[in-house]
Design a protein around this motif. Structure first.
Motif, PDB file in Angstrom:
ATOM      1  N   HIS A  86       0.838  -1.202   0.000  1.00 25.62           N
ATOM      2  CA  HIS A  86       0.000   0.000   0.000  1.00 25.62           C
ATOM      3  C   HIS A  86       0.880   1.262   0.000  1.00 25.62           C
ATOM      4  O   HIS A  86       0.602   2.214  -0.731  1.00 25.62           O
ATOM      5  CB  HIS A  86      -0.931  -0.046   1.210  1.00 25.62           C
ATOM      6  CG  HIS A  86      -1.792   1.168   1.371  1.00 25.62           C
ATOM      7  ND1 HIS A  86      -2.730   1.538   0.435  1.00 25.62           N
ATOM      8  CD2 HIS A  86      -1.836   2.104   2.352  1.00 25.62           C
ATOM      9  CE1 HIS A  86      -3.327   2.654   0.843  1.00 25.62           C
ATOM     10  NE2 HIS A  86      -2.795   3.015   1.991  1.00 25.62           N
ATOM     11  N   HIS A 109       2.650   7.925   4.526  1.00 27.52           N
ATOM     12  CA  HIS A 109       1.390   8.447   5.071  1.00 27.52           C
ATOM     13  C   HIS A 109       0.809   7.596   6.194  1.00 27.52           C
ATOM     14  O   HIS A 109       0.184   8.101   7.103  1.00 27.52           O
ATOM     15  CB  HIS A 109       0.357   8.658   3.950  1.00 27.52           C
ATOM     16  CG  HIS A 109      -0.287   7.393   3.471  1.00 27.52           C
ATOM     17  ND1 HIS A 109       0.331   6.539   2.583  1.00 27.52           N
ATOM     18  CD2 HIS A 109      -1.477   6.820   3.774  1.00 27.52           C
ATOM     19  CE1 HIS A 109      -0.477   5.511   2.354  1.00 27.52           C
ATOM     20  NE2 HIS A 109      -1.571   5.657   3.060  1.00 27.52           N
ATOM     21  N   ASP A 110       1.034   6.288   6.130  1.00 29.18           N
ATOM     22  CA  ASP A 110       0.473   5.394   7.164  1.00 29.18           C
ATOM     23  C   ASP A 110       1.524   4.916   8.156  1.00 29.18           C
ATOM     24  O   ASP A 110       1.320   3.901   8.831  1.00 29.18           O
ATOM     25  CB  ASP A 110      -0.172   4.169   6.503  1.00 29.18           C
ATOM     26  CG  ASP A 110      -1.630   4.407   6.127  1.00 29.18           C
ATOM     27  OD1 ASP A 110      -2.252   5.322   6.701  1.00 29.18           O
ATOM     28  OD2 ASP A 110      -2.136   3.673   5.262  1.00 29.18           O
ATOM     29  N   HIS A 145      -4.277  12.946   6.048  1.00 30.16           N
ATOM     30  CA  HIS A 145      -4.740  12.166   4.898  1.00 30.16           C
ATOM     31  C   HIS A 145      -6.111  11.508   5.083  1.00 30.16           C
ATOM     32  O   HIS A 145      -6.654  10.955   4.141  1.00 30.16           O
ATOM     33  CB  HIS A 145      -3.686  11.130   4.461  1.00 30.16           C
ATOM     34  CG  HIS A 145      -3.515   9.963   5.371  1.00 30.16           C
ATOM     35  ND1 HIS A 145      -2.743  10.001   6.500  1.00 30.16           N
ATOM     36  CD2 HIS A 145      -4.022   8.708   5.313  1.00 30.16           C
ATOM     37  CE1 HIS A 145      -2.776   8.829   7.095  1.00 30.16           C
ATOM     38  NE2 HIS A 145      -3.548   8.011   6.407  1.00 30.16           N
ATOM     39  N   ASP A 163      -4.877   7.169  -1.760  1.00 26.86           N
ATOM     40  CA  ASP A 163      -5.006   6.253  -0.633  1.00 26.86           C
ATOM     41  C   ASP A 163      -6.307   5.457  -0.725  1.00 26.86           C
ATOM     42  O   ASP A 163      -6.313   4.223  -0.657  1.00 26.86           O
ATOM     43  CB  ASP A 163      -4.987   7.107   0.653  1.00 26.86           C
ATOM     44  CG  ASP A 163      -5.052   6.280   1.923  1.00 26.86           C
ATOM     45  OD1 ASP A 163      -4.551   5.146   1.907  1.00 26.86           O
ATOM     46  OD2 ASP A 163      -5.584   6.786   2.933  1.00 26.86           O
ATOM     47  N   PRO A 201      -6.705   1.612   4.811  1.00 30.73           N
ATOM     48  CA  PRO A 201      -5.441   2.022   4.201  1.00 30.73           C
ATOM     49  C   PRO A 201      -4.328   2.257   5.203  1.00 30.73           C
ATOM     50  O   PRO A 201      -4.545   2.786   6.223  1.00 30.73           O
ATOM     51  CB  PRO A 201      -5.759   3.320   3.493  1.00 30.73           C
ATOM     52  CG  PRO A 201      -7.197   3.469   3.454  1.00 30.73           C
ATOM     53  CD  PRO A 201      -7.803   2.481   4.338  1.00 30.73           C
TER      54      PRO A 201
HETATM   55 FE   FE2 Z   1      -3.324   4.511   3.624  1.00 26.35          FE
END
Ligand code: FE2
Ligand code: FE2
Length: 356
Positions: A157, A189-190, A243, A272, A356
């Protein structure tokens, strides 16, 4: 080669593999060996391919090697030569398994878990490598890896969102330096999910309120991790934080004083959700591309910024024309909607957003 520094075994392996292909080609016509110059030649090629991407400071000075590179001239044009020139040359395409990049992300996540610090150089190298692969092969723009195990999800991802956001930023005409900065933000981002237990991340059913709360802490946790890892990552920290925030102010973390999110956050948000919904998760099936694009269009103006959503959908529709989208498992058409609505959170947003 772009992924590692001089002397790294993976880099040596790449050169050896390519060199042995060359040796095979030479079998009937032995020439002097030139393994060292050959590595320099590969570097030169890489610099040429990626010149638009590499900072001018990073660009290598031209080093003379024994191998001459340039356009090939043909003397004494005969009919045969002309015929050969008129025949279209098949276009070579490269395919990337991204195994090295995935391994690099895994080790990056491990380091964050163990030491609480992000190895920035590795993140930058992965993004550079993705950008090189993207420019060498259109197919890279699409979700890249088929998942074998669910626990690979975070890795693939991250790679997918990074590639998608770079392609989107590029299609919007952003400067290469910004494209890469957005790519790093997409990759990270995650990051806040590294400390969330796997059984919550991959829970097949609906999350409890407590579990959802743990899940929804990842934007803040990620932003904190990134800020603490140091210099030059303020944009990535902002994107990690923003996000899951929708343009109508919903989503999470809750904004006490509503304000506009950064452009990069809006772009990452679309990428995403796209990648999340295109991927099979323990709590729902993958959606096909058309369905995800319709979903994004429908929510432009409420969840997504209309300009970001419009540009993304336009880009993906264009790409879909010439490229096969990753194969979908057969599925009951009604099932994904229901599964998504149940999600592991609340409603389709969290099916896309918590996942996500
Ligand atoms: Fe994500
Ligand atoms: Fe997230």
């Amino acid at each position: 080669m772009a992924l590692y520094n001089d002397g790294h075994p993976a880099r040596e392996r790449a050169v050896d593999r390519s060199y042995s292909c060359l040796r095979d080609l030479q079998q009937h016509d032995p020439h002097p060996r030139f393994r060292e110059q050959y590595e320099e030649f590969l570097e030169e090629m890489m610099a040429r391919i990626t010149l638009s991407f590499i900072d001018s400071a990073e660009a290598r000075p031209n080093r003379p090697t024994g191998i001459k590179v340039g356009a090939l001239g043909i003397r004494g044009e005969t009919k045969e030569v002309q015929a050969a020139l008129d025949t279209p040359v098949p276009v070579a395409t490269m395919s990337y398994s991204l195994g090295e990049e995935a391994a690099s992300i895994l080790s990056m996540h491990r380091e964050v878990q163990e030491r609480g610090k992000l190895p920035l150089a590795e993140a930058e190298a992965v993004v550079r490598s993705l950008s090189i692969a993207m420019h060498g092969d259109q197919e890279m723009i699409l979700p890249l890896l088929q998942l074998r195990e669910f626990d690979e999800y975070t890795t693939t991802h991250s790679l997918n969102v990074s590639v998608l956001v770079m392609a989107l930023a590029e299609s919007l005409g952003l400067a290469q330096q910004d494209v890469r900065t957005f790519g790093i933000a997409g990759l990270l981002h995650d990051l806040g999910k590294v400390n969330i237990p796997q059984d919550i991340l991959n829970k097949p059913g609906k999350l409890t309120d407590e579990e959802r709360q743990v899940m929804q802490e990842h934007p803040v946790a990620g932003a904190r991790l990134i800020i603490e890892s140091g210099r030059r990552l303020d944009l990535a920290a902002a994107v990690a934080h923003e996000h899951h925030i929708m343009i109508n102010g919903k989503g999470y973390p809750h904004q006490h004083y509503p304000r506009d999110c950064h452009k990069a956050s809006k772009l990452v948000h679309v990428c995403d959700v796209y990648d999340a919904l295109r991927t099979k998760r323990p709590y729902r099936d993958a959606w096909d591309a058309q369905r995800v694009l319709a979903y994004i269009e429908e929510r432009a103006g409420t969840e997504f910024e209309p300009a970001a959503a419009g540009a993304f959908v336009k880009m993906m529709r264009k790409v879909e024309g010439g490229i096969q989208l990753s194969p979908m498992p057969p599925q009951n058409d009604a099932a994904p909607a229901r599964a998504a609505a149940q999600g592991n959170g609340a409603g389709p947003v969290s099916a896309a957003g918590d996942g996500p």
